[in-house]
Design an enzyme around this catalytic site. Structure first.
Site, PDB file in Angstrom:
ATOM      1  N   THR A  13       5.024 -28.688  32.241  1.00 25.60           N
ATOM      2  CA  THR A  13       4.333 -29.770  32.946  1.00 25.60           C
ATOM      3  C   THR A  13       5.230 -30.979  33.164  1.00 25.60           C
ATOM      4  OG1 THR A  13       2.187 -29.073  32.068  1.00 25.60           O
ATOM      5  CG2 THR A  13       2.361 -31.356  32.793  1.00 25.60           C
ATOM      6  N   SER A  59       5.194 -22.518  30.854  1.00 28.05           N
ATOM      7  CA  SER A  59       5.495 -21.841  29.592  1.00 28.05           C
ATOM      8  C   SER A  59       4.524 -20.716  29.275  1.00 28.05           C
ATOM      9  CB  SER A  59       5.539 -22.833  28.426  1.00 28.05           C
ATOM     10  OG  SER A  59       4.251 -23.289  28.074  1.00 28.05           O
ATOM     11  N   ASP A  91       2.012 -24.874  26.505  1.00 25.51           N
ATOM     12  CA  ASP A  91       1.198 -23.703  26.165  1.00 25.51           C
ATOM     13  C   ASP A  91       1.840 -22.839  25.086  1.00 25.51           C
ATOM     14  OD1 ASP A  91      -0.802 -24.428  27.873  1.00 25.51           O
ATOM     15  OD2 ASP A  91      -0.263 -23.030  29.470  1.00 25.51           O
ATOM     16  N   GLN A 273      -7.828 -17.119   9.644  1.00 25.23           N
ATOM     17  CA  GLN A 273      -8.276 -17.750  10.877  1.00 25.23           C
ATOM     18  C   GLN A 273      -8.473 -19.249  10.710  1.00 25.23           C
ATOM     19  OE1 GLN A 273     -11.749 -15.767  12.444  1.00 25.23           O
ATOM     20  NE2 GLN A 273     -10.882 -13.727  12.153  1.00 25.23           N
ATOM     21  N   CYS A 274      -8.517 -19.724   9.469  1.00 29.17           N
ATOM     22  CA  CYS A 274      -8.728 -21.144   9.204  1.00 29.17           C
ATOM     23  C   CYS A 274      -7.484 -21.936   9.574  1.00 29.17           C
ATOM     24  CB  CYS A 274      -9.057 -21.380   7.731  1.00 29.17           C
ATOM     25  SG  CYS A 274     -10.509 -20.478   7.156  1.00 29.17           S
TER      26      CYS A 274
END
Length: 339
Positions: A13, A59, A91, A273-274
């Protein structure tokens, strides 16, 4: 003597321009920076040279070969500069920063990856501040590692993860303190920075053809779907489990699929996943069952660090058992020491 920094512009960006289809990568960044950045020597600003890549990408298009190109370009120019700044899309920025940390182990100079949420061409943007601060830190402060600078914070590159798509504070480092904070002053958190190594020991290896996959567990995931994924010729799998590293081990076929893949040589790494904390496979019986199936605990690695570390170790030619032994151990500050 004014420090000199090499800026590698890979796309993202930061340098995009509007097009009929939306923002798209665009070249000619050197001229824009020459009129935007403070002059070399003013208020501590370093001199800089820009390397603009021929293939400027969003990206989201980044691949392991791109990580290798950036690492090789830094290694080739390493003796000529006091530090490096990589302009990159947000990204997959944390993946690239993590990959660079494994390729450029033992750094004795800063390598800082940065970018922006709004392009430099827009009147209101975060691009100028992010780049200016990254250049100042790279030139003036002894931070001998790969960092990720965004929104007034320097994070360890292999501890960072993207947490917001529309905020200037797009990145966080859930399990490691920031290396520096930028306000009126630039405050380096010396206790959080890696110690200065005696010598560099770069491992800039060509990426192989191996595939590394990520699977996030969810209620309703079937053993058949897991078996289908693992039936592919996977070199590594990052398994995102619940809590401290738990999964549905009582489900018929679940552990069998993992054990069979491990026996075939697939390295399966257990991550939580935390956002905060890590995996402790000895804490619950379900975690112990995963360990018994050959799954290795990844501690508090981020997904980005786990994926790039697997790619790196496998590309270095290590056998699966050697990769399993290395995954929980910190090579360059990417995870905490195992208990």
């Amino acid at each position: 003597m004014t420090p000199r920094i090499c800026i590698l512009y890979t796309g993202g960006t930061f340098g995009m321009k509007p097009s009929a289809a939306g923002y798209a990568p665009d070249g000619g960044l050197e001229a824009a920076l020459a009129t935007t950045l403070p002059a070399a020597g003013k208020d501590g600003m370093p001199a800089w040279d820009l390397v603009e890549y021929d293939r400027l990408i969003d990206s989201a298009e980044a691949q392991p070969a791109d990580w290798h190109t950036i690492a090789a370009d830094i290694a080739a120019r390493y003796a000529d500069y006091d530090g490096f700044v990589v302009i990159h899309g947000t990204d997959t920025m944390a993946y690239t920063a993590s990959a660079l940390s494994f390729a450029l182990q033992g750094l004795r100079k800063p390598v800082i990856v940065t970018g922006s949420q709004i392009p430099l061409c827009e009147p209101r943007n975060d691009a100028r501040n992010n780049l200016t601060s990254a250049l100042l830190i790279a030139a003036r402060y002894p931070v001998p590692e790969v960092g990720l600078f965004f929104h007034d914070r320097l994070l360890r590159g292999n501890r960072a993860t993207k947490v917001a798509s529309a905020d200037f504070a797009a990145f966080d480092s859930p399990n490691h303190a920031a290396l520096a904070r930028v306000g009126i002053n630039i405050d380096i958190n010396a206790a959080a920075v890696l110690p200065m190594p005696r010598a560099e020991h770069f491992q800039v290896v060509e990426p192989g053809t191996q595939e590394v996959a990520v699977l996030r567990l969810y209620p309703g995931l079937s053993s058949a779907r897991l078996q289908h994924l693992l039936a592919q010729p996977l070199a590594g799998l990052v398994l995102q489990t619940y809590g401290a590293g738990n999964g549905p081990v009582a489900m018929p076929g679940f552990l069998d699929a993992l054990a069979a893949a491990s026996a075939r040589g697939t390295v399966i790494v257990n991550l939580t996943q935390c956002q905060r904390g890590g995996v402790d496979q000895a804490k619950y019986a379900t975690g112990s069952a995963l360990a018994g199936a050959g799954v290795v605990g990844g501690g508090d690695l981020t997904v980005e660090a786990a994926v790039t570390k697997l790619h790196h170790l496998i590309s270095c030619g290590l056998e699966p058992d050697a990769v399993r032994r290395q995954m929980p151990l910190p090579l360059c500050g990417e995870c905490s020491e195992p208990a």
